[in-house]
Design a protein around this motif. Structure first.
Motif, mmCIF file in Angstrom:
data_model
loop_
_atom_site.group_PDB
_atom_site.id
_atom_site.type_symbol
_atom_site.label_atom_id
_atom_site.label_comp_id
_atom_site.label_asym_id
_atom_site.label_seq_id
_atom_site.Cartn_x
_atom_site.Cartn_y
_atom_site.Cartn_z
ATOM 1 N N UNK B 75 14.369 16.188 -4.436
ATOM 2 C CA UNK B 75 13.888 16.097 -5.992
ATOM 3 C C UNK B 75 12.794 15.858 -6.960
ATOM 4 N N UNK B 76 12.706 14.601 -5.718
ATOM 5 C CA UNK B 76 11.004 13.245 -6.510
ATOM 6 C C UNK B 76 10.557 14.010 -5.448
ATOM 7 N N UNK B 77 10.074 14.899 -4.902
ATOM 8 C CA UNK B 77 9.326 14.801 -3.584
ATOM 9 C C UNK B 77 8.799 13.300 -2.864
ATOM 10 N N UNK B 78 10.012 12.737 -3.006
ATOM 11 C CA UNK B 78 8.988 11.643 -2.257
ATOM 12 C C UNK B 78 10.324 11.438 -0.561
ATOM 13 N N UNK B 79 9.717 10.434 0.157
ATOM 14 C CA UNK B 79 9.807 10.100 1.489
ATOM 15 C C UNK B 79 10.215 8.375 1.334
ATOM 16 N N UNK B 80 11.202 7.736 2.168
ATOM 17 C CA UNK B 80 11.253 7.023 2.062
ATOM 18 C C UNK B 80 11.456 6.029 3.610
ATOM 19 N N UNK B 81 11.449 4.846 3.747
ATOM 20 C CA UNK B 81 11.403 4.009 5.160
ATOM 21 C C UNK B 81 12.128 3.037 4.714
ATOM 22 N N UNK B 82 13.732 3.241 5.096
ATOM 23 C CA UNK B 82 13.892 1.591 5.380
ATOM 24 C C UNK B 82 13.777 0.523 6.008
ATOM 25 N N UNK B 83 13.113 -0.600 6.106
ATOM 26 C CA UNK B 83 13.497 -1.324 7.206
ATOM 27 C C UNK B 83 13.912 -2.939 7.287
ATOM 28 N N UNK B 84 14.812 -2.902 7.711
ATOM 29 C CA UNK B 84 16.145 -4.190 7.986
ATOM 30 C C UNK B 84 15.472 -5.247 9.243
ATOM 31 N N UNK B 85 16.342 -6.017 9.220
ATOM 32 C CA UNK B 85 15.562 -6.894 10.696
ATOM 33 C C UNK B 85 14.191 -6.565 11.072
ATOM 34 N N UNK B 86 13.615 -6.783 9.811
ATOM 35 C CA UNK B 86 12.116 -6.902 10.363
ATOM 36 C C UNK B 86 12.045 -8.308 11.520
ATOM 37 N N UNK B 87 10.896 -7.590 12.703
ATOM 38 C CA UNK B 87 10.421 -8.645 13.688
ATOM 39 C C UNK B 87 9.243 -8.785 13.599
ATOM 40 N N UNK B 88 8.118 -9.451 14.271
ATOM 41 C CA UNK B 88 6.347 -9.256 14.407
ATOM 42 C C UNK B 88 5.751 -8.317 14.406
ATOM 43 N N UNK B 89 6.929 -7.955 15.664
ATOM 44 C CA UNK B 89 6.433 -7.088 16.030
ATOM 45 C C UNK B 89 6.356 -5.395 15.490
ATOM 46 N N UNK B 90 7.028 -5.486 14.331
ATOM 47 C CA UNK B 90 6.731 -4.260 13.209
ATOM 48 C C UNK B 90 5.162 -4.450 11.907
ATOM 49 N N UNK B 91 5.107 -5.251 12.459
ATOM 50 C CA UNK B 91 4.103 -5.597 12.147
ATOM 51 C C UNK B 91 3.074 -4.377 11.977
ATOM 52 N N UNK B 92 2.214 -3.546 10.312
ATOM 53 C CA UNK B 92 1.494 -2.716 11.402
ATOM 54 C C UNK B 92 0.992 -1.885 9.824
ATOM 55 N N UNK B 93 0.005 -0.874 9.586
ATOM 56 C CA UNK B 93 -0.187 0.221 9.100
ATOM 57 C C UNK B 93 0.885 1.250 8.924
ATOM 58 N N UNK B 94 1.244 1.549 8.076
ATOM 59 C CA UNK B 94 2.628 2.180 8.305
ATOM 60 C C UNK B 94 2.503 3.459 7.550
ATOM 61 N N UNK B 95 2.545 5.028 8.021
ATOM 62 C CA UNK B 95 1.114 6.308 7.462
ATOM 63 C C UNK B 95 2.682 7.386 7.146
ATOM 64 N N UNK B 96 2.492 7.881 6.138
ATOM 65 C CA UNK B 96 3.639 8.546 5.841
ATOM 66 C C UNK B 96 3.169 9.734 6.580
ATOM 67 N N UNK B 97 3.692 10.674 7.028
ATOM 68 C CA UNK B 97 2.725 11.583 7.385
ATOM 69 C C UNK B 97 2.968 13.490 7.153
ATOM 70 N N UNK B 98 2.948 14.388 7.346
ATOM 71 C CA UNK B 98 3.545 15.686 7.162
ATOM 72 C C UNK B 98 3.667 17.056 8.510
ATOM 73 N N UNK B 99 4.846 16.895 8.817
ATOM 74 C CA UNK B 99 4.762 17.484 9.948
ATOM 75 C C UNK B 99 3.869 18.705 9.812
ATOM 76 N N UNK B 100 3.018 20.056 10.395
ATOM 77 C CA UNK B 100 2.197 21.143 10.526
ATOM 78 C C UNK B 100 3.408 21.997 10.188
ATOM 79 N N UNK B 101 3.241 23.190 9.920
ATOM 80 C CA UNK B 101 3.392 24.364 9.758
ATOM 81 C C UNK B 101 2.444 25.549 10.434
ATOM 82 N N UNK B 102 2.908 26.204 11.519
ATOM 83 C CA UNK B 102 1.599 27.055 12.158
ATOM 84 C C UNK B 102 1.580 28.384 11.531
ATOM 85 N N UNK B 103 0.864 28.995 11.946
ATOM 86 C CA UNK B 103 0.825 30.705 11.044
ATOM 87 C C UNK B 103 1.501 31.476 11.126
ATOM 88 N N UNK B 104 2.390 30.991 12.551
ATOM 89 C CA UNK B 104 3.954 31.760 12.782
ATOM 90 C C UNK B 104 4.635 31.057 11.807
#
Lengths: 107, 124
Positions: B75-104
């Protein structure tokens, strides 16, 4: 997990040159492979999917091919705007995995 | 024009939580599977999680299972990522991405549009 090994890790080429980047899958992934380009400071952009299908708006100088479990991205005539890092990605099984990247620079 | 705009990143201490959001526009959000993909500093790309178009199915890489939760509000056209118990190795740039729907008209596991990314730094 399926390992995707790209080569070379870096590549220096001249304008108008033909450039080929390869990606080796650790097991059979069929044609479930994509290529992305990431320019410095930007998000990745889909170039090719399904091994050979060009994504919308991608110049025809980009092409993809396959030989067994080795996949290739070819740039027929290198342009300045093609500089960046190229990644392959398999979509055959979960987790989807990417290659380590090939950094393409101008000579 | 398709737009994906992430928000919610920043500096967080190990063991704490953070929630990322991705506001989508320019397409029919509830037709598309969506994903989060991360990129550690100077490193390559790593798929994190995917959610189906209707939210009924979710998929995670092993290293985040039980700690991260992907969700969406169509309804809000919004995606979320809840990240708990974060670790140093989670340090990163996080991208939201759309899955492709092909021509078929088939949903695929390729990513045809990406947001600009949001940086998450896990450090004390």
């Amino acid at each position: 997990d399926i390992q995707m090994t790209q080569s070379p890790a870096s590549l220096s080429a001249s304008l108008e040159e033909i450039v080929t980047i390869t990606c080796q899958a650790s097991q059979n992934i069929g044609n479930w492979l994509a290529w992305y380009q990431q320019k410095p400071g930007k998000s990745p952009q889909l170039l090719i999917y399904g091994t050979t299908s060009l994504a919308d708006g991608v110049p025809s100088r980009f092409s993809g091919s396959r030989s067994g479990t080795q996949y290739s991205l070819k740039i027929s005539r290198l342009q300045v705007e093609d500089i960046g890092i190229y990644y392959c990605q398999q979509a055959s099984s979960t987790p989807r995995t990417f290659g380590g990247g090939t950094k393409l620079e101008l000579k | 024009e398709v737009q994906l705009v992430e928000s919610g990143g920043g500096l967080v201490q190990p063991g704490r939580s953070m929630k990322l959001s991705c506001a989508a526009s320019g397409f029919t959000f509830n037709n598309y599977d969506m994903a989060w993909v991360c990129q550690a500093p100077k490193k390559g790309l790593e798929w994190v999680a995917t959610i189906s178009y209707d939210g009924s199915s979710t998929y995670y890489r092993d290293s985040v299972k039980g700690r991260f939760t992907i969700s969406r509000d169509n309804a809000k056209s919004t995606l979320y990522l809840q990240m708990d118990s974060l670790r140093s190795e989670d340090t990163a740039t996080y991208y939201c991405a759309r899955h492709l729907i092909n021509y078929g008209g088939y949903r695929t596991d390729y990513f045809d549009y990406w947001g600009q990314g949001v940086m998450v730094t896990v450090s004390s």
